[in-house]
Design a protein around this motif. Structure first.
Motif, PDB file in Angstrom:
ATOM      1  N   ALA A  28       2.816   1.934   9.804  1.00 16.81           N
ATOM      2  CA  ALA A  28       3.305   2.774  10.906  1.00 16.81           C
ATOM      3  C   ALA A  28       3.816   1.916  12.054  1.00 16.81           C
ATOM      4  O   ALA A  28       4.883   2.180  12.617  1.00 16.81           O
ATOM      5  N   SER A  29       3.078   0.864  12.388  1.00 14.32           N
ATOM      6  CA  SER A  29       3.502   0.004  13.504  1.00 14.32           C
ATOM      7  C   SER A  29       4.756  -0.794  13.162  1.00 14.32           C
ATOM      8  O   SER A  29       5.513  -1.178  14.056  1.00 14.32           O
ATOM      9  N   LEU A  48       6.867   8.208   9.354  1.00 12.35           N
ATOM     10  CA  LEU A  48       5.662   8.455  10.156  1.00 12.35           C
ATOM     11  C   LEU A  48       5.094   9.834   9.881  1.00 12.35           C
ATOM     12  O   LEU A  48       3.867  10.024   9.832  1.00 12.35           O
ATOM     13  N   MET A  77       0.456   8.770  13.370  1.00 12.64           N
ATOM     14  CA  MET A  77      -0.130   8.839  12.034  1.00 12.64           C
ATOM     15  C   MET A  77      -1.533   9.445  12.088  1.00 12.64           C
ATOM     16  O   MET A  77      -1.877  10.318  11.296  1.00 12.64           O
ATOM     17  N   ALA A 117       3.254   4.957  17.373  1.00 14.29           N
ATOM     18  CA  ALA A 117       3.462   5.211  15.938  1.00 14.29           C
ATOM     19  C   ALA A 117       2.125   5.364  15.216  1.00 14.29           C
ATOM     20  O   ALA A 117       1.946   6.275  14.410  1.00 14.29           O
ATOM     21  N   MET A 136      12.218   9.110  15.900  1.00 15.98           N
ATOM     22  CA  MET A 136      10.960   8.978  15.170  1.00 15.98           C
ATOM     23  C   MET A 136      11.258   8.936  13.667  1.00 15.98           C
ATOM     24  O   MET A 136      11.870   9.857  13.131  1.00 15.98           O
TER      25      MET A 136
END
Length: 197
Positions: free
Chosen positions: A116-117, A5, A132, A128, A1
């Motif tokens: 985020a994507s 994010l 957020m 993702a 991750m």
């Protein structure tokens, strides 16, 4: 991750907290600024109006900027707005500060979701974006009650100082963690306006 994010989630937490925490502080704000509680309630509507007006305007004004710079600029507006809320000594100034703070809200979530994507592989984009927006959920579950408690204990202005500090932390995290995407396609204002229509 990606750490970015978490920076986006922290930003969402700060924005969500400042939006809703005023509800628990209305009696304190009304008493301090010598207005009725229903009048103080308009501070909630003022913020909502700022979001509705600010989202398309900020999207148009920042369309040519890289997304990282846009998110950082929106967090600067957010921090300034919360500092102004904490310093406001009249109801009208607090209303203006709330509207300023709200200007970044819609645009941040829209651009933040796109960023985020882009931080993850195609199959994990929905996760993702959900991560957020977990910041917004936590704002309602933790940020608002803690902010209300903090404001009732130390004065309503202390809550806005606290949110401004969280905003500064999010601002630093965005600068440090968000990648600079050299391959971003420029946004055409005509297509944005047609989408709005």
């Amino acid at each position: 991750m990606p750490v970015a994010l978490l920076a986006l989630a922290l930003s969402a937490f700060a924005i969500g907290t400042t939006e809703f925490v005023i509800m628990g502080l209305l009696p304190d704000v009304a008493g301090d600024l010598q207005v009725s509680i229903p009048s103080a309630g308009w501070l909630i509507s003022g913020y909502a109006l700022g979001v509705a007006i600010g989202a398309p305007i900020m999207a148009l004004l920042t369309a040519k900027l890289p997304r990282k710079k846009t998110l950082i600029l929106l967090m600067i507006i957010f921090i300034i707005g919360n500092v102004l809320c904490a310093l406001a000594y009249t109801y009208n100034l607090l209303m203006m500060a709330r509207v300023i703070t709200a200007l970044c809200h819609g645009a941040f979530f829209g651009i933040g979701a796109v960023v985020a994507s882009s931080l993850v592989a195609p199959g994990r984009q929905a996760s993702a974006v959900a991560l957020m927006f977990t910041g917004l959920t936590l704002a309602n579950v933790l940020g608002v009650p803690l902010g209300t408690w903090f404001g009732q204990l130390f004065g309503w202005r202390a809550t806005f100082w606290g949110v401004a500090i969280i905003g500064v932390l999010a601002f630093i995290a965005l600068i440090v963690s968000l990648p600079t995407n050299k391959e971003e396609k420029p946004v055409h204002l005509a297509s944005e306006i047609s989408a709005l229509a």
